[in-house]
Design a protein around this motif. Structure first.
Motif, PDB file in Angstrom:
ATOM      1  N   ARG A  28      14.030  -0.752  -9.796  1.00  0.00           N
ATOM      2  CA  ARG A  28      12.616  -1.271  -9.343  1.00  0.00           C
ATOM      3  C   ARG A  28      12.056  -1.857 -10.753  1.00  0.00           C
ATOM      4  O   ARG A  28      11.322  -2.878 -10.586  1.00  0.00           O
ATOM      5  CB  ARG A  28      12.001   0.258  -9.247  1.00  0.00           C
ATOM      6  N   GLU A  53      10.386  -5.637 -10.896  1.00  0.00           N
ATOM      7  CA  GLU A  53       8.913  -5.777 -11.697  1.00  0.00           C
ATOM      8  C   GLU A  53       9.054  -6.905 -12.758  1.00  0.00           C
ATOM      9  O   GLU A  53       8.057  -7.779 -12.936  1.00  0.00           O
ATOM     10  CB  GLU A  53       8.467  -4.276 -12.033  1.00  0.00           C
ATOM     11  N   ILE A  80      10.747 -11.592  -1.860  1.00  0.00           N
ATOM     12  CA  ILE A  80       9.513 -10.815  -1.550  1.00  0.00           C
ATOM     13  C   ILE A  80       8.606 -10.857  -2.945  1.00  0.00           C
ATOM     14  O   ILE A  80       8.955 -11.444  -4.031  1.00  0.00           O
ATOM     15  CB  ILE A  80      10.208  -9.159  -1.646  1.00  0.00           C
ATOM     16  N   SER A  94       6.389  -8.015  -3.693  1.00  0.00           N
ATOM     17  CA  SER A  94       6.048  -6.717  -4.198  1.00  0.00           C
ATOM     18  C   SER A  94       6.698  -5.859  -3.388  1.00  0.00           C
ATOM     19  O   SER A  94       7.505  -6.130  -2.302  1.00  0.00           O
ATOM     20  CB  SER A  94       4.402  -6.498  -3.782  1.00  0.00           C
ATOM     21  N   PHE A  95       6.531  -4.348  -3.543  1.00  0.00           N
ATOM     22  CA  PHE A  95       7.357  -3.275  -2.994  1.00  0.00           C
ATOM     23  C   PHE A  95       6.765  -3.181  -1.441  1.00  0.00           C
ATOM     24  O   PHE A  95       7.094  -2.489  -0.633  1.00  0.00           O
ATOM     25  CB  PHE A  95       7.414  -2.129  -3.747  1.00  0.00           C
ATOM     26  N   ASP A  96       5.354  -3.704  -1.368  1.00  0.00           N
ATOM     27  CA  ASP A  96       4.752  -3.646  -0.051  1.00  0.00           C
ATOM     28  C   ASP A  96       5.548  -4.376   0.841  1.00  0.00           C
ATOM     29  O   ASP A  96       5.403  -4.364   2.151  1.00  0.00           O
ATOM     30  CB  ASP A  96       3.384  -4.062  -0.066  1.00  0.00           C
ATOM     31  N   ASP A  97       6.366  -5.310   0.582  1.00  0.00           N
ATOM     32  CA  ASP A  97       7.184  -6.152   1.415  1.00  0.00           C
ATOM     33  C   ASP A  97       8.489  -5.654   1.938  1.00  0.00           C
ATOM     34  O   ASP A  97       9.186  -6.101   2.608  1.00  0.00           O
ATOM     35  CB  ASP A  97       7.529  -7.505   0.766  1.00  0.00           C
ATOM     36  N   LYS A 142      10.806  -2.183   3.874  1.00  0.00           N
ATOM     37  CA  LYS A 142      10.457  -1.088   4.777  1.00  0.00           C
ATOM     38  C   LYS A 142      12.059  -0.719   5.067  1.00  0.00           C
ATOM     39  O   LYS A 142      12.859  -1.416   4.939  1.00  0.00           O
ATOM     40  CB  LYS A 142       9.814  -1.631   6.082  1.00  0.00           C
ATOM     41  N   VAL A 193      10.561  -6.741   5.133  1.00  0.00           N
ATOM     42  CA  VAL A 193       9.784  -6.736   6.562  1.00  0.00           C
ATOM     43  C   VAL A 193      10.192  -8.174   7.104  1.00  0.00           C
ATOM     44  O   VAL A 193      10.394  -9.020   6.400  1.00  0.00           O
ATOM     45  CB  VAL A 193       8.419  -6.177   6.457  1.00  0.00           C
TER      46      VAL A 193
END
Length: 215
Positions: A58, A62, A89, A91-94, A96, A106
């Motif tokens: 992680r 970052e 990507i 961010s980690f929102d990208d 799943k 994603v």
């Protein structure tokens, strides 16, 4: 030992590693990798998103974003070819849950050609200090990395480092193996590994004789 038996043995050993050891090792591995000149210099990375039990990535992702690097992560495409692609990507929102529950990008994000990536950070079940890597057996990473010119770094806990990983013609040897204790430089194409191991055994035997003489 054949790969399947070695894989089972290492997984049993890995299950016995404590959370305290993993946390300590993760921090040391992270520091060694982030301070390595190649990580500092490259403008793009391909990095796995760790699952439970693997060296954590992680903070690597970052840090790469903070340094304005192009960041890509693996997407596994099941099927006869078992193909892997690198997806950009931001961010980690990208991410799943994807194949085998591993976090993957994603849909709809850009796929980056492997030849455009400067550095790959790869997981393993185990590795050796000559760049030999034991994966989970599906071959995704070996197929993805085959024929590419990017720098290859494998992250491995020192306690899971093996004397020698059996390598097949389709396996890709890592240029660097990063543990909490050291960064090992892989031996190109495995040349000289048997000789190095034999020399080390002979040296250990000689040291043992010297100790016995003076004990």
């Amino acid at each position: 030992m054949e790969k399947s038996k070695l894989r089972k043995a290492v997984k049993l050993e890995a299950a016995g590693l404590t959370e305290e050891y993993r946390a300590m090792a993760d921090g040391q591995i992270l520091t060694r990798l982030l301070l390595h000149p190649m990580f500092q210099e490259v403008d793009s990375i391909f990095c796995y998103v760790n699952t439970e039990g693997e060296p954590a990535t992680r903070e690597i992702l970052e840090t790469a974003w903070q340094m304005n690097k192009l960041v890509t992560v693996p997407r596994c495409i099941p099927g006869p070819e078992r193909r892997m692609e690198a997806v950009e990507i931001h961010s980690f929102d990208d991410l799943k849950p994807g194949t085998m529950g591993i976090l993957e990008p994603v849909d709809g994000l850009p796929v980056v050609d492997a030849y455009k990536i400067s550095m790959a950070i790869v997981p393993c079940v185990a590795a050796d200090r000559f760049g030999g890597r034991l994966g989970h057996g599906a071959g995704y990473y070996d197929r993805f990395l085959h024929g590419q010119s990017m720098y290859t770094f494998c992250l491995c806990y020192e306690k899971l480092l093996q004397r020698e990983i059996p390598m097949e013609a389709t396996d890709v040897r890592m240029q660097y193996v990063v543990t909490e204790d050291k960064i090992y430089r892989g031996t190109k194409d495995g040349v000289g590994i048997k000789e190095q191991l034999r020399d080390e055994d002979e040296m250990k035997g000689l040291l043992g004789k010297i100790r016995r003489l003076f004990s």
